[in-house]
Write a protein that holds these residues in place. Structure first.
Motif, PDB file in Angstrom:
ATOM      1  N   MET A   1      23.439  -2.920   5.812  1.00  0.00           N
ATOM      2  CA  MET A   1      21.831  -2.902   5.500  1.00  0.00           C
ATOM      3  C   MET A   1      21.105  -1.782   5.997  1.00  0.00           C
ATOM      4  SD  MET A   1      19.725  -5.655   4.983  1.00  0.00           S
ATOM      5  CE  MET A   1      17.875  -5.957   5.287  1.00  0.00           C
ATOM      6  N   ILE A   2      20.471  -1.325   5.096  1.00  0.00           N
ATOM      7  CA  ILE A   2      19.672  -0.108   5.214  1.00  0.00           C
ATOM      8  C   ILE A   2      18.504  -0.397   6.057  1.00  0.00           C
ATOM      9  CG2 ILE A   2      18.247   1.579   4.214  1.00  0.00           C
ATOM     10  CD1 ILE A   2      20.476   2.108   2.275  1.00  0.00           C
ATOM     11  N   GLN A   3      17.846   0.273   7.287  1.00  0.00           N
ATOM     12  CA  GLN A   3      16.924  -0.045   7.897  1.00  0.00           C
ATOM     13  C   GLN A   3      15.798   0.607   7.410  1.00  0.00           C
ATOM     14  OE1 GLN A   3      17.459  -1.885  10.818  1.00  0.00           O
ATOM     15  NE2 GLN A   3      19.393  -2.239  10.108  1.00  0.00           N
ATOM     16  N   SER A   4      14.621   0.161   8.002  1.00  0.00           N
ATOM     17  CA  SER A   4      13.220   0.563   7.333  1.00  0.00           C
ATOM     18  C   SER A   4      13.053   2.051   7.419  1.00  0.00           C
ATOM     19  CB  SER A   4      11.935  -0.236   7.900  1.00  0.00           C
ATOM     20  OG  SER A   4      12.320  -0.058   9.378  1.00  0.00           O
ATOM     21  N   THR A   5      13.499   2.707   8.644  1.00  0.00           N
ATOM     22  CA  THR A   5      13.228   4.265   8.676  1.00  0.00           C
ATOM     23  C   THR A   5      14.143   4.813   7.567  1.00  0.00           C
ATOM     24  OG1 THR A   5      15.053   4.181  10.256  1.00  0.00           O
ATOM     25  CG2 THR A   5      12.973   4.032  11.227  1.00  0.00           C
ATOM     26  N   GLU A   6      15.386   4.411   7.361  1.00  0.00           N
ATOM     27  CA  GLU A   6      16.072   5.148   6.107  1.00  0.00           C
ATOM     28  C   GLU A   6      15.386   4.846   4.905  1.00  0.00           C
ATOM     29  OE1 GLU A   6      19.157   7.145   4.556  1.00  0.00           O
ATOM     30  OE2 GLU A   6      18.574   6.955   6.519  1.00  0.00           O
ATOM     31  N   ILE A   7      14.942   3.608   4.555  1.00  0.00           N
ATOM     32  CA  ILE A   7      14.118   3.305   3.325  1.00  0.00           C
ATOM     33  C   ILE A   7      13.053   4.248   3.202  1.00  0.00           C
ATOM     34  CG2 ILE A   7      12.640   1.844   1.924  1.00  0.00           C
ATOM     35  CD1 ILE A   7      14.775  -0.432   3.055  1.00  0.00           C
ATOM     36  N   LYS A   8      12.322   4.386   4.208  1.00  0.00           N
ATOM     37  CA  LYS A   8      11.219   5.358   4.313  1.00  0.00           C
ATOM     38  C   LYS A   8      11.428   6.789   3.847  1.00  0.00           C
ATOM     39  CE  LYS A   8       6.952   6.530   6.928  1.00  0.00           C
ATOM     40  NZ  LYS A   8       6.510   6.540   8.457  1.00  0.00           N
ATOM     41  N   LYS A   9      12.629   7.339   4.617  1.00  0.00           N
ATOM     42  CA  LYS A   9      13.301   8.479   4.197  1.00  0.00           C
ATOM     43  C   LYS A   9      13.582   8.651   2.802  1.00  0.00           C
ATOM     44  CE  LYS A   9      17.035  11.640   5.998  1.00  0.00           C
ATOM     45  NZ  LYS A   9      18.232  11.522   6.667  1.00  0.00           N
ATOM     46  N   ILE A  10      14.249   7.809   2.146  1.00  0.00           N
ATOM     47  CA  ILE A  10      14.713   7.740   0.992  1.00  0.00           C
ATOM     48  C   ILE A  10      13.389   7.953  -0.023  1.00  0.00           C
ATOM     49  CG2 ILE A  10      15.654   6.380  -1.075  1.00  0.00           C
ATOM     50  CD1 ILE A  10      17.557   5.296   1.073  1.00  0.00           C
ATOM     51  N   LEU A  11      12.541   7.032   0.176  1.00  0.00           N
ATOM     52  CA  LEU A  11      11.101   7.042  -0.702  1.00  0.00           C
ATOM     53  C   LEU A  11      10.467   8.514  -0.589  1.00  0.00           C
ATOM     54  CD1 LEU A  11      10.023   3.356  -0.097  1.00  0.00           C
ATOM     55  CD2 LEU A  11      11.053   4.560  -2.238  1.00  0.00           C
ATOM     56  N   LYS A  12      10.519   9.183   0.575  1.00  0.00           N
ATOM     57  CA  LYS A  12       9.686  10.329   0.922  1.00  0.00           C
ATOM     58  C   LYS A  12      10.727  11.571   0.260  1.00  0.00           C
ATOM     59  CE  LYS A  12       6.773   9.647   4.514  1.00  0.00           C
ATOM     60  NZ  LYS A  12       6.078  10.393   5.828  1.00  0.00           N
ATOM     61  N   GLN A  13      12.037  11.432   0.217  1.00  0.00           N
ATOM     62  CA  GLN A  13      12.770  12.529  -0.356  1.00  0.00           C
ATOM     63  C   GLN A  13      13.099  12.383  -1.864  1.00  0.00           C
ATOM     64  OE1 GLN A  13      16.085  12.574   2.385  1.00  0.00           O
ATOM     65  NE2 GLN A  13      14.984  13.705   3.956  1.00  0.00           N
ATOM     66  N   SER A  14      12.857  11.315  -2.247  1.00  0.00           N
ATOM     67  CA  SER A  14      13.419  11.078  -3.728  1.00  0.00           C
ATOM     68  C   SER A  14      12.175  11.420  -4.711  1.00  0.00           C
ATOM     69  CB  SER A  14      13.657   9.694  -3.959  1.00  0.00           C
ATOM     70  OG  SER A  14      14.776   9.198  -3.197  1.00  0.00           O
ATOM     71  N   LYS A  15      12.375  11.940  -5.666  1.00  0.00           N
ATOM     72  CA  LYS A  15      11.666  12.522  -6.726  1.00  0.00           C
ATOM     73  C   LYS A  15      11.870  11.864  -8.064  1.00  0.00           C
ATOM     74  CE  LYS A  15       9.392  15.337  -4.298  1.00  0.00           C
ATOM     75  NZ  LYS A  15       8.886  14.626  -3.351  1.00  0.00           N
ATOM     76  N   ARG A  16      13.093  11.799  -8.414  1.00  0.00           N
ATOM     77  CA  ARG A  16      13.540  11.155  -9.769  1.00  0.00           C
ATOM     78  C   ARG A  16      14.299   9.675  -9.718  1.00  0.00           C
ATOM     79  NH1 ARG A  16      17.324  14.125 -13.297  1.00  0.00           N
ATOM     80  NH2 ARG A  16      15.675  13.786 -15.067  1.00  0.00           N
ATOM     81  N   GLN A 123      15.433  -6.276  -2.848  1.00  0.00           N
ATOM     82  CA  GLN A 123      14.246  -5.720  -2.506  1.00  0.00           C
ATOM     83  C   GLN A 123      13.339  -4.832  -3.337  1.00  0.00           C
ATOM     84  OE1 GLN A 123      14.600  -3.676   1.420  1.00  0.00           O
ATOM     85  NE2 GLN A 123      12.479  -3.405   1.317  1.00  0.00           N
ATOM     86  N   CYS A 124      12.149  -5.070  -3.576  1.00  0.00           N
ATOM     87  CA  CYS A 124      11.384  -4.600  -4.480  1.00  0.00           C
ATOM     88  C   CYS A 124      10.852  -2.807  -4.151  1.00  0.00           C
ATOM     89  CB  CYS A 124       9.989  -5.123  -4.877  1.00  0.00           C
ATOM     90  SG  CYS A 124       9.087  -4.581  -6.185  1.00  0.00           S
ATOM     91  N   ILE A 125      11.072  -2.191  -4.925  1.00  0.00           N
ATOM     92  CA  ILE A 125      10.873  -0.618  -4.599  1.00  0.00           C
ATOM     93  C   ILE A 125       9.189  -0.324  -4.584  1.00  0.00           C
ATOM     94  CG2 ILE A 125      10.683   0.394  -6.904  1.00  0.00           C
ATOM     95  CD1 ILE A 125      12.352   2.883  -5.509  1.00  0.00           C
ATOM     96  N   LYS A 126       8.570  -1.109  -5.241  1.00  0.00           N
ATOM     97  CA  LYS A 126       7.343  -0.899  -5.225  1.00  0.00           C
ATOM     98  C   LYS A 126       6.612  -1.626  -3.882  1.00  0.00           C
ATOM     99  CE  LYS A 126       2.800  -2.812  -7.316  1.00  0.00           C
ATOM    100  NZ  LYS A 126       2.308  -3.731  -8.277  1.00  0.00           N
ATOM    101  N   VAL A 127       6.913  -2.558  -3.370  1.00  0.00           N
ATOM    102  CA  VAL A 127       6.704  -3.268  -2.121  1.00  0.00           C
ATOM    103  C   VAL A 127       7.247  -2.422  -1.084  1.00  0.00           C
ATOM    104  CG1 VAL A 127       6.968  -5.173  -0.711  1.00  0.00           C
ATOM    105  CG2 VAL A 127       6.588  -5.619  -3.318  1.00  0.00           C
ATOM    106  N   ALA A 128       8.198  -1.657  -1.159  1.00  0.00           N
ATOM    107  CA  ALA A 128       8.999  -0.952   0.057  1.00  0.00           C
ATOM    108  C   ALA A 128       8.025   0.331   0.152  1.00  0.00           C
ATOM    109  CB  ALA A 128      10.248  -0.730  -0.373  1.00  0.00           C
ATOM    110  N   HIS A 129       7.491   1.009  -1.015  1.00  0.00           N
ATOM    111  CA  HIS A 129       6.782   2.098  -1.173  1.00  0.00           C
ATOM    112  C   HIS A 129       5.279   1.688  -0.523  1.00  0.00           C
ATOM    113  CE1 HIS A 129       4.084   5.129  -3.021  1.00  0.00           C
ATOM    114  NE2 HIS A 129       5.068   5.761  -2.788  1.00  0.00           N
TER     115      HIS A 129
END
Length: 133
Positions: A1-16, A123-129
């Motif tokens: 299970m990916i933790q919230s800190t990792e999700i935040k990092k993914i969303l910040k580093q991702s572009k495409r 998990q919804c990517i919009k909600v996570a964002h």
């Protein structure tokens, strides 16, 4: 299970974001979520063999038809289709696999783990964002 800190990092580093199953109908969840992510500054790649374009962006039939790197594969397909999409995700060397709210497939999750692909399911990517960014 990916933790919230990792999700935040993914969303910040991702572009495409390649959105598998993206509909061109504004009333569909995939359209609304992808439109939100587009407005948030992400590049959206529609992946759907049944539509020509979404948001004025030409759609491609499969992940293998995407030109260039993919940061996130965001999936709007039924759970039983997730293993096939997971295999394509590994084949195209996408960085992250993200299945939307309500979608989960144990075998797909195991396959992605075996290939060291960070995986978020149900998990919804919009909600996570909205929550983390």
């Amino acid at each position: 299970m990916i933790q919230s800190t990792e999700i935040k990092k993914i969303l910040k580093q991702s572009k495409r974001i390649a959105v598998v199953g993206l509909s061109n109908k504004p009333n569909r969840t995939s359209y609304q979520v992808a439109n939100y992510m587009l407005q948030a500054g992400y590049t959206i790649i529609p992946v759907n063999p049944t539509v020509d374009e979404v948001f004025g962006i030409k759609a491609v039939p499969t992940l293998k038809d995407v030109d260039g790197p993919i940061d996130i594969v965001n999936v709007f397909r039924r759970s039983e289709a997730l293993l096939e999409v997971a295999k394509d995700t590994v084949d195209v060397q996408a960085k992250v696999f993200w299945a939307q709210l309500g979608l989960y497939h144990q075998e797909a999750e195991s396959y992605l783990a075996k290939h060291h692909v960070p995986t978020i399911m149900n998990q919804c990517i919009k909600v996570a964002h909205q929550q983390y960014i």
